[in-house]
Design a protein around this motif. Sequence first.
Motif, PDB file in Angstrom:
ATOM      1  N   ASP A 151       0.874  -1.179   0.000  1.00 34.09           N
ATOM      2  CA  ASP A 151       0.000   0.000   0.000  1.00 34.09           C
ATOM      3  C   ASP A 151       0.910   1.227   0.000  1.00 34.09           C
ATOM      4  OD1 ASP A 151      -1.676   2.089   0.368  1.00 34.09           O
ATOM      5  OD2 ASP A 151      -2.170   1.624   2.446  1.00 34.09           O
ATOM      6  N   PRO A 152       1.056   1.846  -1.178  1.00 37.54           N
ATOM      7  CA  PRO A 152       2.066   2.900  -1.287  1.00 37.54           C
ATOM      8  C   PRO A 152       1.585   4.291  -0.859  1.00 37.54           C
ATOM      9  CG  PRO A 152       1.077   2.479  -3.420  1.00 37.54           C
ATOM     10  CD  PRO A 152       0.341   1.599  -2.436  1.00 37.54           C
ATOM     11  N   SER A 153       0.334   4.379  -0.345  1.00 34.88           N
ATOM     12  CA  SER A 153      -0.239   5.704  -0.125  1.00 34.88           C
ATOM     13  C   SER A 153       0.587   6.545   0.869  1.00 34.88           C
ATOM     14  CB  SER A 153      -1.690   5.606   0.342  1.00 34.88           C
ATOM     15  OG  SER A 153      -1.744   4.825   1.498  1.00 34.88           O
ATOM     16  N   TYR A 154       1.199   5.870   1.839  1.00 31.38           N
ATOM     17  CA  TYR A 154       2.024   6.566   2.827  1.00 31.38           C
ATOM     18  C   TYR A 154       3.113   7.413   2.133  1.00 31.38           C
ATOM     19  CZ  TYR A 154       4.754   6.941   7.156  1.00 31.38           C
ATOM     20  OH  TYR A 154       5.430   7.411   8.250  1.00 31.38           O
ATOM     21  N   ASP A 155       3.649   6.858   1.054  1.00 33.89           N
ATOM     22  CA  ASP A 155       4.675   7.580   0.294  1.00 33.89           C
ATOM     23  C   ASP A 155       4.051   8.491  -0.764  1.00 33.89           C
ATOM     24  OD1 ASP A 155       6.974   6.410   1.524  1.00 33.89           O
ATOM     25  OD2 ASP A 155       6.584   4.568   0.418  1.00 33.89           O
ATOM     26  N   VAL A 156       3.243   7.887  -1.684  1.00 32.71           N
ATOM     27  CA  VAL A 156       2.849   8.653  -2.872  1.00 32.71           C
ATOM     28  C   VAL A 156       1.817   9.746  -2.580  1.00 32.71           C
ATOM     29  CG1 VAL A 156       3.431   6.803  -4.483  1.00 32.71           C
ATOM     30  CG2 VAL A 156       1.091   7.031  -3.693  1.00 32.71           C
ATOM     31  N   ASP A 157       1.103   9.629  -1.482  1.00 33.39           N
ATOM     32  CA  ASP A 157       0.156  10.700  -1.129  1.00 33.39           C
ATOM     33  C   ASP A 157       0.789  11.763  -0.224  1.00 33.39           C
ATOM     34  OD1 ASP A 157      -1.812   9.542  -2.675  1.00 33.39           O
ATOM     35  OD2 ASP A 157      -2.521   8.270  -1.045  1.00 33.39           O
ATOM     36  N   GLY A 158       2.075  11.625  -0.012  1.00 35.01           N
ATOM     37  CA  GLY A 158       2.804  12.672   0.708  1.00 35.01           C
ATOM     38  C   GLY A 158       2.658  12.633   2.229  1.00 35.01           C
ATOM     39  N   ILE A 159       2.111  11.520   2.761  1.00 37.33           N
ATOM     40  CA  ILE A 159       1.918  11.450   4.223  1.00 37.33           C
ATOM     41  C   ILE A 159       3.263  11.436   4.949  1.00 37.33           C
ATOM     42  CG2 ILE A 159       0.989  10.021   6.112  1.00 37.33           C
ATOM     43  CD1 ILE A 159      -1.099   8.986   4.009  1.00 37.33           C
ATOM     44  N   ASP A 160       4.169  10.591   4.464  1.00 41.16           N
ATOM     45  CA  ASP A 160       5.490  10.486   5.083  1.00 41.16           C
ATOM     46  C   ASP A 160       6.220  11.839   5.044  1.00 41.16           C
ATOM     47  OD1 ASP A 160       7.895   8.988   6.030  1.00 41.16           O
ATOM     48  OD2 ASP A 160       8.650   9.543   4.044  1.00 41.16           O
ATOM     49  N   ALA A 161       6.202  12.472   3.879  1.00 42.10           N
ATOM     50  CA  ALA A 161       6.898  13.767   3.751  1.00 42.10           C
ATOM     51  C   ALA A 161       6.252  14.816   4.661  1.00 42.10           C
ATOM     52  CB  ALA A 161       6.871  14.233   2.294  1.00 42.10           C
ATOM     53  N   ALA A 162       4.917  14.776   4.788  1.00 43.27           N
ATOM     54  CA  ALA A 162       4.230  15.759   5.643  1.00 43.27           C
ATOM     55  C   ALA A 162       4.627  15.577   7.104  1.00 43.27           C
ATOM     56  CB  ALA A 162       2.718  15.625   5.468  1.00 43.27           C
ATOM     57  N   CYS A 163       4.803  14.317   7.532  1.00 41.44           N
ATOM     58  CA  CYS A 163       5.239  14.059   8.917  1.00 41.44           C
ATOM     59  C   CYS A 163       6.601  14.708   9.167  1.00 41.44           C
ATOM     60  CB  CYS A 163       5.371  12.555   9.166  1.00 41.44           C
ATOM     61  SG  CYS A 163       3.804  11.716   9.260  1.00 41.44           S
ATOM     62  N   LYS A 164       7.479  14.579   8.183  1.00 45.06           N
ATOM     63  CA  LYS A 164       8.821  15.146   8.336  1.00 45.06           C
ATOM     64  C   LYS A 164       8.769  16.671   8.366  1.00 45.06           C
ATOM     65  CE  LYS A 164      10.811  11.021   6.370  1.00 45.06           C
ATOM     66  NZ  LYS A 164      11.071  10.295   5.122  1.00 45.06           N
ATOM     67  N   VAL A 165       7.883  17.229   7.567  1.00 45.08           N
ATOM     68  CA  VAL A 165       7.702  18.686   7.569  1.00 45.08           C
ATOM     69  C   VAL A 165       7.258  19.159   8.961  1.00 45.08           C
ATOM     70  CG1 VAL A 165       6.078  20.461   6.755  1.00 45.08           C
ATOM     71  CG2 VAL A 165       7.324  19.061   5.105  1.00 45.08           C
ATOM     72  N   VAL A 166       6.350  18.395   9.580  1.00 45.72           N
ATOM     73  CA  VAL A 166       5.865  18.757  10.919  1.00 45.72           C
ATOM     74  C   VAL A 166       7.034  18.775  11.910  1.00 45.72           C
ATOM     75  CG1 VAL A 166       4.431  17.977  12.863  1.00 45.72           C
ATOM     76  CG2 VAL A 166       3.531  17.865  10.532  1.00 45.72           C
ATOM     77  N   ILE A 167       7.865  17.746  11.858  1.00 47.23           N
ATOM     78  CA  ILE A 167       8.982  17.660  12.815  1.00 47.23           C
ATOM     79  C   ILE A 167       9.997  18.787  12.554  1.00 47.23           C
ATOM     80  CG2 ILE A 167      10.849  16.213  13.706  1.00 47.23           C
ATOM     81  CD1 ILE A 167       9.172  13.749  12.933  1.00 47.23           C
ATOM     82  N   LEU A 168      10.324  19.028  11.285  1.00 47.57           N
ATOM     83  CA  LEU A 168      11.280  20.100  10.961  1.00 47.57           C
ATOM     84  C   LEU A 168      10.768  21.461  11.435  1.00 47.57           C
ATOM     85  CD1 LEU A 168      12.288  19.083   7.304  1.00 47.57           C
ATOM     86  CD2 LEU A 168      13.828  19.148   9.273  1.00 47.57           C
ATOM     87  N   ALA A 169       9.484  21.722  11.170  1.00 47.00           N
ATOM     88  CA  ALA A 169       8.913  23.028  11.539  1.00 47.00           C
ATOM     89  C   ALA A 169       8.947  23.225  13.052  1.00 47.00           C
ATOM     90  CB  ALA A 169       7.481  23.140  11.018  1.00 47.00           C
ATOM     91  N   ASN A 170       8.582  22.184  13.784  1.00 46.66           N
ATOM     92  CA  ASN A 170       8.543  22.300  15.238  1.00 46.66           C
ATOM     93  C   ASN A 170       9.946  22.363  15.840  1.00 46.66           C
ATOM     94  OD1 ASN A 170       5.727  22.311  15.490  1.00 46.66           O
ATOM     95  ND2 ASN A 170       5.628  20.094  15.412  1.00 46.66           N
ATOM     96  N   ALA A 171      10.837  21.528  15.316  1.00 48.87           N
ATOM     97  CA  ALA A 171      12.157  21.414  15.947  1.00 48.87           C
ATOM     98  C   ALA A 171      13.101  22.538  15.541  1.00 48.87           C
ATOM     99  CB  ALA A 171      12.786  20.066  15.592  1.00 48.87           C
ATOM    100  N   LEU A 172      13.027  22.975  14.289  1.00 47.37           N
ATOM    101  CA  LEU A 172      14.051  23.921  13.815  1.00 47.37           C
ATOM    102  C   LEU A 172      13.531  25.342  13.655  1.00 47.37           C
ATOM    103  CD1 LEU A 172      15.922  21.768  11.142  1.00 47.37           C
ATOM    104  CD2 LEU A 172      16.414  22.050  13.563  1.00 47.37           C
ATOM    105  N   MET A 173      12.202  25.505  13.580  1.00 49.67           N
ATOM    106  CA  MET A 173      11.675  26.846  13.367  1.00 49.67           C
ATOM    107  C   MET A 173      10.741  27.257  14.487  1.00 49.67           C
ATOM    108  SD  MET A 173      11.281  26.580   9.234  1.00 49.67           S
ATOM    109  CE  MET A 173      10.859  28.282   8.907  1.00 49.67           C
ATOM    110  N   ASN A 174      10.736  26.442  15.540  1.00 51.87           N
ATOM    111  CA  ASN A 174       9.954  26.758  16.733  1.00 51.87           C
ATOM    112  C   ASN A 174       8.491  27.068  16.421  1.00 51.87           C
ATOM    113  OD1 ASN A 174       9.919  26.814  19.466  1.00 51.87           O
ATOM    114  ND2 ASN A 174      10.347  29.019  19.613  1.00 51.87           N
TER     115      ASN A 174
END
Lengths: 334, 156
Positions: free
Chosen positions: A207-230
Amino acid sequence: MNIIVIGFGFIGRGVIEAFLRKAERIRRLDEDFRVVGVSDSRGYVYDSEGLDLKRLIGVDELSQYPSGYCRGGSAEDLIEMEGVDLMVEATPTNVVDGEPGLTFMRRALRRGIHVVTSNKGPLVVAFHELKSLAEEGGCQLLFEGTVAGAIPIFSLVRESLQGDEILRISGILNGTTNYILSRMHFEGTSFEIALKEAQERGITERDPSYDVDGIDAACKVVILANALMNRDVRFEDVERTGIRRVTQEAVSLAKRSNFAIKLVGTIDRRIEVAPKLVPINHPLCVHGTLNAVHIEADLAGEITLVGYGAGRETVSAVLNDVLTVLKSEAKKKG
Amino acid sequence: MKFDLTIALADRPGQLIRALEPIAKNGGNIVSIIHEREEPSAGLVPVSLVVDFPSALNLRRTVDELRRMGIGIIRAEEIIDTSRLTVILIGKMDLKRLANAGVENIRIVGFEVSNPASDDACLRVELEVPTASVEEALDAFKRIAEEEGALLLSPI
């Protein structure tokens, strides 16, 4: 220090193997480094004198470890054991509620146990809560392996951009979609065929939706925004568009004007994951399963990091976080 | 703010110097002058100046003074910095809607279409957009694409 490893999958085993391979380097920082407990989803092994790492990596299932497998025991029992200093949390990612990792992390941090993790789920769901727990408990929460695998983005900002403000981050944060889009760009294959290839090569799940629908990338965006840009960003705050609608024609049209279509995560005025046109001479324009992170800082200007975002390379990030804790503890002891 | 100030000067010595005075007095910094002496008409020579004024008000005062001095004004307008923007749209899309996106001074300078009749229609558009309005234009394009059920790919 006494270490416990929660999760005996790809990363958990890889980390234990790395402890063994890098034993000398670790001992130089901490003579008393011991892995005292390891758990999987069905039980755990524990030895206050330290487990035999060679034997651990020799077994297929944790229950085959020669002595003391506690069937039905939970990771929480290990966290409650006397004298645990550091937990490596490597259970499977669950971005809906962060469990079971979130419970384990809360519990460990409340007990003042340092946490090193490659598990995105808990950080996506409760980043600021976990950070506060770590501060209150006087311990470290390190998570380099959660975003872009071995690329040292958090360490870079923490150690080398201490005076900078991070103004903008954009990145190719998912290797699977980058593989698919690269095949479409270079070989002229359709999305469907490129996806099938990725599945056959084991780069993506059935089930590739985690990758191709951008879920995985969105999770990483959340962590980057919180951790590096407060920022205080949740998963729902990310505008998310996957790559299913990207056609071969679109890739060709882009190519003819010297762009490549890439799934890009951006933290700026907008917080989004979407297919974008990346100029082929831009440092973010990397191909295959590579990841790239481009940051813009107020003093340092633009910096781009490129590397592999998943798989064995992630172990490097976890090991580095463990060594970071060992180093700061050694310093404390003087 | 940069302005294109094109004036008509009598083809006599000393006219240019005279015309520059009100510009300086109103805080204008001259970026360039093109004096087209080979194209006089009815004894007048067009002179094109690019002038950096603190605001549009300074330009208006300069223009008023030049007129009082009997100098003809051919053009007095802001020079808008433009950026070239490439976007790709996947899905059926009416090109006119982009040009009329509600952002001023957008110009379509080129486009390429493939599979125009299908739902997978694909359109690459090259636009000239005032640099200050790029974000606004991209927001507007995104909104239009969503309304049309198309997917907008914008540059990073």
